[in-house]
Enzyme design. Structure first.
Site, mmCIF file in Angstrom:
data_model
loop_
_atom_site.group_PDB
_atom_site.id
_atom_site.type_symbol
_atom_site.label_atom_id
_atom_site.label_comp_id
_atom_site.label_asym_id
_atom_site.label_seq_id
_atom_site.Cartn_x
_atom_site.Cartn_y
_atom_site.Cartn_z
ATOM 1 N N HIS A 90 0.877 -1.182 0.000
ATOM 2 C CA HIS A 90 0.000 0.000 0.000
ATOM 3 C C HIS A 90 0.909 1.225 0.000
ATOM 4 C CE1 HIS A 90 -3.650 -2.333 1.267
ATOM 5 N NE2 HIS A 90 -2.725 -3.124 1.780
ATOM 6 N N ASP A 116 2.283 -6.802 2.704
ATOM 7 C CA ASP A 116 1.144 -5.976 3.140
ATOM 8 C C ASP A 116 1.662 -4.682 3.786
ATOM 9 O OD1 ASP A 116 -1.363 -5.022 3.656
ATOM 10 O OD2 ASP A 116 -1.911 -6.560 5.117
ATOM 11 N N HIS A 139 1.418 3.698 8.472
ATOM 12 C CA HIS A 139 0.622 4.739 9.134
ATOM 13 C C HIS A 139 1.594 5.558 9.970
ATOM 14 C CE1 HIS A 139 -3.259 3.088 8.039
ATOM 15 N NE2 HIS A 139 -2.885 1.898 8.456
HETATM 16 ZN ZN ZN Z 1 -3.228 -5.056 2.441
#
Ligand code: ZN
Length: 448
Positions: A66, A316, A320
């Site tokens: 991401h 993954d 953040h």
């Molecule tokens: Zn993911």
């Protein structure tokens, strides 16, 4: 073929045809043009890199990242994210669609393509999200448009994951996609957690207990239930299903005997609740979906990694900011990991927890094959010269301050990893001895 024709010759000990061999990898226009047993003689115009200490492996293909671009670039963007990837030995990424705007159609795919094309250091592809309301025809047209520069690499369905417009509410509706998947050979990657099976557990007021609470709320039964529903609705087309981040023995059991493929993440393999509680300043740092679980589930994942039930390891990578993680139970779920995945797995190889060939299968060849990235994931004539040099004697402690993600922290602080000493992308050095040698924007969108 005379070697003077080559742009670059890398003399090295490399993993070729399943074993380590001393070879000369001869590169033209970013591709492996020839592989020779004896190094060519010393003359001509091509460059020669002699690698004496380490070994050379195919670059890592991380099919689950991401990069937060466009729209969430305070956390990461294609520049910082792909630099971070490169430092960890990753030479190709597939980026997830939960950005702003979400990647759901031609226009948003174009936005993402443009964001990456000016910043990315390594090659990349994009998922498009499907929900139970997505028009199959629209996606078919996107995929089939041979004139378009931008086509999705694969589909992503967030089964029961409430992320607004991306939520695939009714898993039964996956059945509508079966003819499309079979007809086009596209892979659908799913986040499998069944919300109907989430438990009601009292939310902790402080950071203490966040991980236990999270794991009890989103228990293994929710994962197993979602996997079973996805398999049932796809029927024979389940051979196109890739189940992301399986986190539990129950999830593995639910997929057993099916033709779907399974991904596990480094955080589920290298962390468990007890270790997190002991080693982390804040429990919420390791709040992630599906949750970090106990030692038994972790051991079950390792068995599946070793015996071949797991097809890919994907990071993954979900950065953040620390400020967001300070919100305890209400903090967003996700951990960064694209830079540390390879180093942790290679350290596990050194510690004899898994064979080198198996690690390369899980990190490079397996993901490339699963997503039909035919030029990636291996060392073979005709493939891209995406290569990493690993020196197993140069293992070091993982520290956030040495990493390159914009988020500025790591759940693996203090653990040991083996980082690549050199990283080549299509024959170009992008990382050498802890320095980034490439410019953002050199990375290419793949498969178009
Ligand atoms: Zn993911």
């Amino acid at each position: 073929m005379r070697w003077t024709m080559f742009d670059l010759v890398i003399e090295c000990r490399c993993l070729y045809e399943g074993r380590l061999q001393d070879l000369a990898l001869c590169i033209i226009d970013g591709r492996i043009a020839d592989i020779l047993r004896t190094a060519p003689s010393e003359s001509g115009s091509g460059e020669v890199h002699r690698i004496r200490e380490g070994i050379v492996l195919p670059g890592i293909v991380d099919t689950h990242v991401h990069m937060r671009d466009p729209g969430l670039t305070s956390k990461e963007d294609f520049g910082t994210g792909t630099a971070s990837a490169a430092f960890g030995g990753v030479t190709c990424v597939l980026d997830m669609p939960n950005t702003k705007p979400p990647t759901i159609d031609a226009a948003s795919l174009q936005d993402k393509y443009e964001a990456a094309s000016t910043k990315a250091h390594i090659d990349h592809g994009f998922y498009i999200a499907i929900s139970d309301r997505t028009d199959v025809e629209m996606v078919t047209a996107l995929l089939m448009d041979r004139r378009s520069a931008v086509r999705p690499a694969a589909l992503k369905a967030f089964l029961g994951e409430s992320t607004g417009s991306l939520r695939f509410g009714d898993t039964g509706a996956l059945a509508r996609w079966a003819p499309f998947l079979t007809g086009t050979g596209t892979v659908v990657a799913v986040h499998a957690e069944d919300e109907d099976q989430f438990a009601t557990v009292r939310t902790p007021e402080t950071d203490k207990g966040v991980l236990e609470w999270h794991a009890r709320r989103r228990a293994d039964v929710a994962e197993a239930s979602s996997v079973r529903k996805a398999l049932a609705s796809l029927g024979p087309a389940a051979n196109r299903l890739h189940i992301l981040h399986i986190s539990s023995a129950a999830g593995l059991a639910a997929a057993q005997g099916s033709k779907a493929t399974i991904e596990v993440t480094p955080h589920h393999l290298f962390l468990d609740i007890d270790e997190c509680k002991e080693g982390l300043e804040m429990e919420a740092l390791c709040k992630v979906n599906p949750p970090i679980r106990g030692k038994d589930d972790k051991a079950a994942l390792w068995r599946a990694v070793l015996d071949g039930r797991v097809r890919t390891i994907g990071s993954d990578h979900a950065p953040h900011l620390l400020a967001e993680k300070e919100e305890g139970a209400r903090s967003p779920s996700g951990v960064p990991g694209v830079e540390t995945m390879g180093p942790l797995v290679l350290k596990a190889v050194k510690d004899r927890r898994l064979p080198l060939e198996r690690a390369v299968e899980l990190l490079s060849m397996g993901p490339a094959r699963r997503f039909s990235l035919s030029a990636k994931g291996g060392i073979r004539i005709g493939m891209d010269a995406d290569l990493i040099e690993i020196d197993t004697s140069s293992e070091r402690r993982i520290r956030a301050e040495d990493l390159h993600s914009r988020c500025g922290w790591t759940p693996y602080e203090g653990m040991r990893g083996i980082f690549p000493t050199r990283v080549y992308s299509r024959g170009e050095l992008v990382v050498e001895n802890d320095s980034l040698c490439s410019k953002g924007g050199r990375g290419r969108a793949i498969g178009y």
